[in-house]
Scaffold this active site. Structure first.
Site, PDB file in Angstrom:
ATOM      1  N   ASP A  74      -2.398   2.431  -8.189  1.00 50.20           N
ATOM      2  CA  ASP A  74      -3.737   1.901  -8.422  1.00 50.20           C
ATOM      3  C   ASP A  74      -4.783   2.782  -7.743  1.00 50.20           C
ATOM      4  OD1 ASP A  74      -6.139   0.319  -8.543  1.00 50.20           O
ATOM      5  OD2 ASP A  74      -4.858  -1.412  -8.974  1.00 50.20           O
ATOM      6  N   SER A 124      -9.522  -2.397 -12.524  1.00 52.88           N
ATOM      7  CA  SER A 124      -8.073  -2.515 -12.736  1.00 52.88           C
ATOM      8  C   SER A 124      -7.712  -3.516 -13.816  1.00 52.88           C
ATOM      9  CB  SER A 124      -7.386  -2.960 -11.446  1.00 52.88           C
ATOM     10  OG  SER A 124      -7.558  -1.989 -10.466  1.00 52.88           O
ATOM     11  N   HIS A 187      -2.645 -10.389  -8.947  1.00 51.42           N
ATOM     12  CA  HIS A 187      -3.771  -9.447  -8.923  1.00 51.42           C
ATOM     13  C   HIS A 187      -3.896  -8.761 -10.280  1.00 51.42           C
ATOM     14  CE1 HIS A 187      -6.253  -6.294  -6.683  1.00 51.42           C
ATOM     15  NE2 HIS A 187      -6.754  -7.446  -6.312  1.00 51.42           N
ATOM     16  N   SER A 189      -3.719  -5.762 -11.839  1.00 54.42           N
ATOM     17  CA  SER A 189      -2.767  -4.880 -12.543  1.00 54.42           C
ATOM     18  C   SER A 189      -1.500  -5.624 -12.965  1.00 54.42           C
ATOM     19  CB  SER A 189      -2.394  -3.658 -11.711  1.00 54.42           C
ATOM     20  OG  SER A 189      -3.504  -3.095 -11.074  1.00 54.42           O
ATOM     21  N   ASP A 348      -5.522   1.896  -3.797  1.00 50.90           N
ATOM     22  CA  ASP A 348      -6.878   1.498  -4.181  1.00 50.90           C
ATOM     23  C   ASP A 348      -7.595   0.765  -3.056  1.00 50.90           C
ATOM     24  OD1 ASP A 348      -8.869   0.779  -6.456  1.00 50.90           O
ATOM     25  OD2 ASP A 348      -8.312  -1.167  -5.615  1.00 50.90           O
ATOM     26  N   HIS A 352     -11.064   1.867  -1.116  1.00 50.00           N
ATOM     27  CA  HIS A 352     -12.287   1.050  -1.098  1.00 50.00           C
ATOM     28  C   HIS A 352     -12.861   0.935   0.313  1.00 50.00           C
ATOM     29  CE1 HIS A 352     -12.730  -0.175  -5.211  1.00 50.00           C
ATOM     30  NE2 HIS A 352     -11.548  -0.754  -5.288  1.00 50.00           N
ATOM     31  N   HIS A 471     -14.743   2.792  -7.568  1.00 54.79           N
ATOM     32  CA  HIS A 471     -13.832   3.604  -8.374  1.00 54.79           C
ATOM     33  C   HIS A 471     -14.553   4.851  -8.858  1.00 54.79           C
ATOM     34  CE1 HIS A 471     -11.545  -0.326  -9.480  1.00 54.79           C
ATOM     35  NE2 HIS A 471     -11.375   0.046  -8.226  1.00 54.79           N
TER      36      HIS A 471
HETATM   37 ZN   LIG Z   1      -7.335  -0.377  -9.877  1.00 53.22          ZN
END
Ligand SMILES: [Zn+2]
Ligand SMILES: *[C@@H]1O[C@H](CO)[C@@H](O)[C@H](O)[C@H]1NC(C)=O
Ligand SMILES: *[C@@H]1O[C@H](CO)[C@@H](O)[C@H](O)[C@H]1NC(C)=O
Ligand SMILES: *[C@@H]1O[C@H](CO)[C@@H](O)[C@H](O)[C@H]1NC(C)=O
Ligand SMILES: *[C@@H]1O[C@H](CO)[C@@H](O)[C@H](O)[C@H]1NC(C)=O
Length: 524
Positions: A74, A124, A187, A189, A348, A352, A471
């Site tokens: 991710d 995502s 989540h 994904s 990911d 962040h 992202h």
């Molecule tokens: Zn993602």
């Protein structure tokens, strides 16, 4: 029929393996710890020739894939992979620039265009619809067409707007399916494997209510994992997120209160609804003691929320490689094969927070899971595809010397303010005041030598202030190994991925290997 004609040239194109021996031998063994070799003309020539000979002696694999494993890093942008490779090498005492992550050894690589229907830079959720169901959709939605807008619960329930994921294609094709992630299993994904929702944040009925919707109209993601047409048939589900499955009157094994308002204990329901030996696991010891040969269904929930970062070294948390290993062993019991989704979900999260060291360590852990999968499978019947959903704003910049610590300060200073900068930085991110100070109305950079970049939680500098780093919109790489992996080259829409995996394994609504007449013949 026209579709079949379209494929005939491909069938005719039988590349013959080059049986030529590496001509520039005897093969020297190069010292991966040395930067001195990089100065040698011989080194670069041999390196290139060896790569070329390896390619020439690898014919395209045109067998039918019995199993498909899709690995998703991710937020694993191309610079993340580069920095991850260097980080891994530097920790192991080799020259990081020369190191290779496991999936970088694959022969075929392509680029996937990640934008969604309404966003240049994707999240995502909409990307999960693309790489699992083959249709691009709106930002923040999962498993539904672009006719479903954010929070439109009735539209998400309309069967016409629901997408079918490659996990569903696999189940329809008589195979097993499973998922493994380091995030909550609800989540965005992993939800793409089994859920249909107009908002990725509808993970429990509490979340649905809290976001102003009626859970009666809007089935939450956890519930879809237990009751849904695909969710209820997954043989293996591993990750975190117990609280999404438990009523608010109970606490989980970690001492945290459940979230559910409907009073359902979905973990118990899952176990009771399964035939055969259905195991529920809550810690690493239990996972390592589980006999996959004696397990028909497996639900592993190893944290109340996301799994701990690998660098935080929680002894009770299994690694992604350990979960992947058990998942493959359980799914391999199906003689018809399987589809497995494996997510390194916290690359990911660390990005962040601009915690580069954790993002790179999670990338290395992801690579270890790919290594495990390669050890446990046969490339003649198992297609392994590795990619990312979207990028991040991380970059490796300036002109650091070779063997400069990838997570340290750059060997060069800025030629404007004469202050150091890090080899890794981000376009935007949190904690702006940590990196910039205002003196007499002038904004100046803080001298990074006063900050500690050895800490695993060190946060890295960035340009634009944001509550969290965003992202990135760059293409992401796709690495493939096994049957029909040569299809994955080129630059294509992310939504092409499931059809290519489906082609190799005779699954899904598009053209597949099983439609080809005559069948391509592999000539060694
Ligand atoms: Zn993602
Ligand atoms: C690379 O850097 C590390 C850490 O500074 C150092 O220990 C190692 O000797 C260097 N390797 C080479 C080949 O210069
Ligand atoms: C728990 O859920 C019930 C509904 O089932 C609700 O009335 C109650 O307020 C919730 N308790 C907490 C602490 O949120
Ligand atoms: C792991 O979970 C089992 C119950 O599933 C429990 O009996 C055991 O004590 C746990 N082990 C650890 C180390 O927490
Ligand atoms: C669950 O995750 C949290 C946050 O990362 C961590 O502090 C905690 O130790 C984890 N719990 C277990 C049982 O690993």
């Amino acid at each position: 029929m026209s579709a079949l004609r379209f494929w005939l040239p491909l069938v005719a194109l039988q590349l013959t393996a080059c049986t030529c021996q590496y001509r520039y031998g005897p093969e020297r063994s190069w010292d991966l710890r040395s930067t001195a070799e990089l100065k040698s003309k011989e080194f670069w020539f041999h390196d290139a020739q060896r790569t070329l000979y390896e390619k020439l002696s690898t014919p395209p694999n045109q067998y039918r894939a019995k199993n498909v494993i899709f690995f998703l890093g991710d937020g694993m942008s191309v610079p993340t992979v580069t920095a991850g490779r260097i980080f891994d090498g530097q920790l192991r005492g080799v020259v990081g620039e020369r190191n290779q992550l496991e999936f970088e050894k694959f022969n075929y690589v392509g680029l996937s265009k990640t934008y969604c229907v309404n966003k240049q830079v994707a999240d995502s959720a909409c990307t999960a619809s693309a790489y699992l169901s083959g249709i691009k959709a709106n930002y923040l939605t999962i498993g539904v067409t672009a006719d479903v807008e954010l929070n439109d619960c009735p539209a998400a329930r309309n069967p016409q707007n629901r997408l079918s994921s490659i996990a569903e294609w696999a189940l329809k094709g008589g195979k097993s399916a499973g998922l493994v992630t380091t995030t909550r299993v609800t989540h965005a994904s992993p939800a793409g494997v089994y859920a249909h929702t107009s908002n990725r944040d509808f993970e429990s009925d509490y979340d649905v209510t809290n976001l102003g919707q009626n859970p009666g109209n809007c089935p939450d993601i956890a519930q879809q994992l237990i009751d849904g047409g695909v969710g209820s048939r997954l043989r293996v589900v591993m990750g975190g997120g117990t609280i999404k499955f438990l009523p608010n009157s109970t606490t989980d094994v970690y001492g945290n209160t459940g979230q559910r308002l409907d009073g359902r204990n979905l973990i118990e329901e899952w176990q009771q609804s399964k035939p055969g030996n259905a195991r529920v696991l809550f810690n690493r010891t239990d996972l390592l003691n589980t006999d996959p040969q004696d397990t028909d269904f497996l639900l592993g929930l190893f944290n109340s929320s996301h799994l701990a970062y690998h660098l935080d070294d929680s002894v009770d948390t299994p690694t992604l490689a350990e979960m992947t290993s058990t998942a493959i062993k359980v799914l391999s019991r199906d003689p018809n094969g399987y589809f497995l989704f494996v997510e390194g979900g916290r690359i990911d999260h660390a990005h962040h927070e601009t915690k580069a060291k954790k993002a790179l360590d999670e990338t290395v852990q992801f690579s270890e899971a790919v290594r495990k999968a390669r050890q446990l499978t046969n490339p003649w019947d198992t297609l392994i595809v590795v990619s990312a959903d979207h990028g991040h704003t991380v970059t490796i910049s300036g002109y650091p010397d070779v063997n400069n610590s990838i997570v340290g300060l750059n060997s060069e200073l800025s030629n404007v303010d004469q202050l150091p900068y890090t080899a890794i930085s981000y376009a935007n991110g949190p904690d702006y005041d940590r990196f910039y100070k205002s003196t007499d109305g002038e904004v100046e950079r803080v001298d990074l030598r006063t900050l500690d970049f050895t800490d695993r939680d060190a946060i890295y500098p960035h340009g634009v202030p944001m509550t969290e780093e965003t992202h990135g919109g760059g293409d992401v790489a796709v690495y493939a190994h096994g049957p029909w992996s040569h299809l994955f080259t080129g630059v294509y829409e992310q939504s092409t991925l499931p059809y290519m995996m489906g082609f190799a394994s005779c699954l899904g609504p598009g053209i597949t290997y099983c439609d080809l007449q005559p069948k391509p013949v592999y000539r060694a």
